[in-house]
Design a protein around this motif. Sequence first.
Motif, short mmCIF file in Angstrom:
data_model
loop_
_atom_site.label_atom_id
_atom_site.label_comp_id
_atom_site.label_asym_id
_atom_site.label_seq_id
_atom_site.Cartn_x
_atom_site.Cartn_y
_atom_site.Cartn_z
N ASP A 79 0.85 -1.20 0.00
CA ASP A 79 0.00 0.00 0.00
C ASP A 79 0.89 1.25 0.00
OD1 ASP A 79 0.86 0.46 2.63
OD2 ASP A 79 -1.07 -0.04 3.53
N LYS A 80 0.28 2.41 0.07
CA LYS A 80 1.03 3.67 -0.02
C LYS A 80 2.01 3.86 1.12
CE LYS A 80 -2.69 6.45 2.07
NZ LYS A 80 -2.14 6.47 3.40
N ASP A 81 1.78 3.15 2.25
CA ASP A 81 2.67 3.24 3.40
C ASP A 81 3.72 2.13 3.42
OD1 ASP A 81 1.34 5.52 4.45
OD2 ASP A 81 -0.23 4.21 5.26
N GLY A 82 3.73 1.28 2.38
CA GLY A 82 4.70 0.20 2.30
C GLY A 82 4.31 -1.08 3.02
N TRP A 83 3.04 -1.18 3.41
CA TRP A 83 2.58 -2.39 4.10
C TRP A 83 2.06 -3.40 3.07
CZ3 TRP A 83 1.68 -3.27 9.57
CH2 TRP A 83 2.31 -2.32 10.38
N GLN A 85 -0.15 -6.09 1.19
CA GLN A 85 -1.59 -6.31 1.08
C GLN A 85 -1.82 -7.71 0.50
OE1 GLN A 85 -3.87 -3.79 2.20
NE2 GLN A 85 -1.87 -3.24 3.02
#
Length: 117
Positions: A79-83, A85
């Motif tokens: 995701d945009k925060d680098g987590w 998915q």
Amino acid sequence: MSVVNENSINKSWEELLDQLQTLVGKRPVDLNAVLFLIGVQELGNGPKRFSKEAKQDLMHIAVCRILSSQGYYTFEGLDKDGWPQWTLTKPLPFGDLMAQENFLKQHVIQYFESLLV
């Protein structure tokens, strides 16, 4: 699950906890602690302080990762925060709490064995 299989999982689990104690300096107290360690590893940002919600998210990442080897989850990207998915791709087997815990332990053991190959 047969008693023999359950005993085998428990023996392998205890050996894994001993190895993790040597590696991280502290023996994980339970399955959730091991899932947390896997989640931190899979996130790839190194050790740091996490909120309670982030810790739950890390354990979810770990569950998705360990069950992805059997096709239960598919990695979709970051995701945009680098987590990471994940998407559930086939239903998880139903069982009582002990059966679910043994199912996860078995996959955690396989996860760590795959790292050593």
